[in-house]
Enzyme design. Sequence first.
Site, mmCIF file in Angstrom:
data_model
loop_
_atom_site.group_PDB
_atom_site.id
_atom_site.type_symbol
_atom_site.label_atom_id
_atom_site.label_comp_id
_atom_site.label_asym_id
_atom_site.label_seq_id
_atom_site.Cartn_x
_atom_site.Cartn_y
_atom_site.Cartn_z
ATOM 1 N N GLU A 109 8.468 1.083 -3.232
ATOM 2 C CA GLU A 109 7.633 -0.129 -3.262
ATOM 3 C C GLU A 109 8.353 -1.265 -3.982
ATOM 4 O OE1 GLU A 109 3.498 0.240 -4.488
ATOM 5 O OE2 GLU A 109 3.511 2.360 -4.003
ATOM 6 N N HIS B 211 0.845 -1.193 0.000
ATOM 7 C CA HIS B 211 0.000 0.000 0.000
ATOM 8 C C HIS B 211 0.883 1.247 0.000
ATOM 9 C CE1 HIS B 211 -3.504 2.450 0.720
ATOM 10 N NE2 HIS B 211 -2.816 3.087 1.645
HETATM 11 C C1 GRF Z 1 0.762 0.580 -5.967
HETATM 12 O O1 GRF Z 1 0.994 1.892 -5.557
HETATM 13 C C2 GRF Z 1 0.381 -0.278 -4.803
HETATM 14 O O2 GRF Z 1 1.000 0.101 -3.620
HETATM 15 C C3 GRF Z 1 -1.112 -0.055 -4.696
HETATM 16 O O3 GRF Z 1 -1.556 0.031 -6.022
HETATM 17 C C4 GRF Z 1 -0.491 0.485 -6.846
HETATM 18 C C5 GRF Z 1 -0.335 -0.546 -7.913
HETATM 19 O O4 GRF Z 1 0.626 -0.176 -8.863
HETATM 20 N N1 GRF Z 1 -1.757 -1.082 -3.926
HETATM 21 P P1 GRF Z 1 1.183 -1.254 -9.869
HETATM 22 O O5 GRF Z 1 -0.019 -1.853 -10.580
HETATM 23 O O6 GRF Z 1 1.930 -2.278 -9.077
HETATM 24 O O7 GRF Z 1 2.065 -0.504 -10.813
#
Ligand code: GRF
Length: 203
Positions: free
Chosen positions: A174, A109
């Site tokens: 992330e 998240h």
């Molecule tokens: C990411 O920011 C994740 O943290 C959230 O949704 C977004 C998904 O991005 N849950 P991606 O599809 O992985 O590029």
Amino acid sequence: MTDSVFKIAVLISGRGSNLESLLKKQGLYSVGLIVSDNPDAPGLKYGSLYNVTTKIINKAEFALKKDFQEALKQTLLKGNFDLIALAGFMQIINKDLIETFAGKMINIHPSLLPKFPGLDTHKRALEAGVKQHGCTVHFVDNGVDTGPVIAQSELEISPDETEESLASKVLAYEHRLYPWVVEEIAKGNIRLVNNKVEFADNI
Ligand code: GRF
């Protein structure tokens, strides 16, 4: 890769950049299946790029949410996965699935939970004037972004920050955090016990 490799499924709804980060770091774990609830998810392309099976369970084709969740459950049970990683999967997982995959389902998240669960986290962080922001990986429960926190990456918000600049900085964090957490779970260093996250001494 052999059957002894820690096998994960990744659930997506859209772009799939976190899926790609997980695919790139395979080794200690392997991605056995990519599931999308959206037939048009751009992230589905990573299936052919990395030679991983994709499965579309189109939410729109199910009149009842519980039937969609049941189809998802059966697909995941069939694969006998060690871990299920939600990566931009835009569904709230129901109690039945949470219980079926207790301690085996994680999510990423883009905020420092418990701050800013839900959508538009970067905009809300800027509006709130917080100094730090970041991302969180947590075990999934049946709330929205409420499960036990495993790990967070934190960054300072700069004075000239925009929603776009913040989003791209957090996304880069992330992409490092999620594969690291999956590797540590694969090594047995992170576990969910009685709804609490336990860490091995060496991490
Ligand atoms: C990411 O920011 C994740 O943290 C959230 O949704 C977004 C998904 O991005 N849950 P991606 O599809 O992985 O590029």
